[in-house]
Every structure is written in C-alpha cells, then in structure tokens.
Write an enzyme that holds these catalytic residues in place. Sequence first.
Site, mmCIF file in Angstrom:
data_model
loop_
_atom_site.group_PDB
_atom_site.id
_atom_site.type_symbol
_atom_site.label_atom_id
_atom_site.label_comp_id
_atom_site.label_asym_id
_atom_site.label_seq_id
_atom_site.Cartn_x
_atom_site.Cartn_y
_atom_site.Cartn_z
ATOM 1 N N ARG A 64 0.853 -1.187 0.000
ATOM 2 C CA ARG A 64 0.000 0.000 0.000
ATOM 3 C C ARG A 64 0.882 1.227 0.000
ATOM 4 N NH1 ARG A 64 2.443 1.834 3.579
ATOM 5 N NH2 ARG A 64 0.915 3.470 3.832
ATOM 6 N N GLY A 65 0.247 2.391 -0.172
ATOM 7 C CA GLY A 65 0.995 3.621 -0.374
ATOM 8 C C GLY A 65 0.972 3.953 -1.858
ATOM 9 N N ALA A 66 0.557 5.161 -2.191
ATOM 10 C CA ALA A 66 0.314 5.504 -3.602
ATOM 11 C C ALA A 66 1.506 5.229 -4.523
ATOM 12 C CB ALA A 66 -0.128 6.968 -3.700
ATOM 13 N N ASP B 236 -2.403 10.637 -1.742
ATOM 14 C CA ASP B 236 -2.720 9.650 -2.775
ATOM 15 C C ASP B 236 -3.164 10.318 -4.072
ATOM 16 O OD1 ASP B 236 -3.028 6.570 -1.666
ATOM 17 O OD2 ASP B 236 -3.099 8.085 -0.100
ATOM 18 N N ASN C 112 -5.964 11.788 0.949
ATOM 19 C CA ASN C 112 -4.957 10.991 1.651
ATOM 20 C C ASN C 112 -5.672 10.115 2.680
ATOM 21 O OD1 ASN C 112 -2.136 10.344 2.007
ATOM 22 N ND2 ASN C 112 -2.268 11.311 4.003
#
Length: 347
Positions: A48-50, A237, A247
């Site tokens: 995960r994490g953009a 994001d 976000n």
Amino acid sequence: MLNLPKTIVWENGRVKLINQKLLPHKLEYIETDNWERVVKSIKDMEIRGAPAIGVAGAFAIALFANKYDGENLEKFMQDLEKVSKIVATARPTAVNLSWAVERVKNVAKTATSVEEARRLILDEALKIQREDEEANRKIGELGEPLIEDGDTVITVCNAGSLATSYWGTATAPLYVAKEKGKSFRVIALETRPYLQGARLTAWELSMAGIDVVVATDNSIGILAMKEKINLAITGADRITSIGYVANKLGTYPLALMSRVHNIPFYVAAPSSSFDLKARGPEDIEIEIRSSEEVVYIGNMRITPENVKAIYYAFDITPPQLVTGILTEKGIIYPPYEKNIKRIIGKN
C-alpha cells in the site's frame, strides 16, 4: 544511507514485495511471477501507499508481458488493454496506479513485435521505480530545512519508505534530517483501522534510529495543546489541480487541528500523485472498503455481530488548510491553482 529493506523489487522475472500486513511482528516477502497475485496484493493492502502501488501496477503489467504465450502483436495489445484495466482499478483513489499503468501501456504501443513490447514494458516499469526513489530523495532534501533540532513532527498513516520505492514522501525529510545529525521527535498517529501509523511508520522510523512515539487518532486536539508540535507532514494519494489533497483517513482532521493551533501543515508527494484533470472533491473517487476491516482488530470482533461499520479509506483536505506541498520539483505554496500548473506542468 537509509538502512531499510526495499518495499518492492524485480528479480529474475519475479516480483518480490514486503507483506505489510504482517509488520511489525514479521518481515516476510511475497514472491511471484503471476500478475494477478500482485493485483491481489494491491487490493488486500499487502502492499500500500500511492507510489508503491504505482510501481506494483507497472510490475504487474511486466509480469503479464513476460509470461505472455504468443507472438501476435495485435492480439497481445488487445489482451494488454484488458489486463491494464484490471490492474488500474485495483484501488481507485491513488492516481499513481492508473498513471503507472498508462505509462507502461503507452510504451508498448510503439513496439513492432511482442518481444519488443515485453522489453519496453519492463524497462519502463523499472524506470518508474527508479524515478520514484530519486523523487523521494529530492523531496527529503527540499523538506529537511523545515525540521530544526529539538522539533516535534506529527504525521498520520504511513507515507514512509514502505509506501514508496524507497525513502518515502512524508518521511524523506525526516531521514535526511537524521543523516545531517538533527535530533527530533516524531508523533505517529496510529491510523485506524489498519494501524499503518502504529505498525508501519513506527516500525521503520525506529529501525532508522529516529525517536518516535505513537498516539491515538482521536488525541490530535489534546496533543496540539499539550505537546509542542512544530510541524505536521503527511503524504498524498491524489492532489488536484487546485490543491485538494486525498490521503489516508485522518489527514483532514490533522490539517484542521494544525490550522487552529498554528502548526505548519505540509503534504509531501511526487509529481506522479498530481491529477491535473481533477479540481474539487467531486472529481476524486474515494474508496469505500469492507466493514469487516473496521469491526475486527486482527481476528477479534470489537462490535456486536449485527452492527456494521462505515469505512471511507481516505478523506479530502481543502487547499486552504495546506501550508505547502513538497514535491521533487520544488515546494509549492499558495495560490495552488496557479503554482501547481507552473511547477508540475499543464494538462
């Protein structure tokens, strides 16, 4: 040099990524040559994490191309289009995912054979990863002067090395400041329901030797009153052309608290997180995830059996609450409608 493992890498035709759902208790890797397994990891938030899911999406397309059985270029491109749609929609809010998929898909369009398309796709995917790491390091160098010796910095969720190729976005200035010998403290809001702040940000900052403490999400008001917080910094994001920031849930309340208590509130994101076609909140699709992720902590249910939960996975922070946006191209300050286009580029 930052002494943390890489979140996701390409090795010998396979993707290797950290299963973030097992941290901090266990550092375990998922290794696969199956593009659908990477998509599952994105959907299930094993990665995960953009920026990280952008890289993962590009690698998923590369795995598809690598194992494609056939040499008919027209058929390959048709199948690539179908796979690209599946990958790009695995999670809807982070613009980096669709952006990365479009990049690798577009280079394939220039190929004159399936073999050339395979090579071009992999080269582009590796380039996306390399550019992300370089951008994050630059964000760190530009943001480091915001941190002074003795400061307390607050953040939410994990916009760290785990959320990117390396260095992180919100954490990059912290790591560069640490490199330069600065001493400071970080408050990591725990970030329900998946506790990315408590599990991930606290894990990687402590691994890097940074003084970090965890606080509950609903304590941000009293923290601002009782703790001397000098800086708030988060990831993003998706950032629109006029400065709305999507976000992880909890960012908007942190921004509101920061405004009331005169704490500078910065957002850190690479240029790939900007969506210049979007303007306001109505242009951002906010992912609604399963009620089960809220009503359970691990394997333990915390609500009555007949009670469900509402889980918007992200919130949207208005531009008037954002002090500045840290990017690899420079720090963007208001007016955002003018300066985002000037620094990031026009449509």
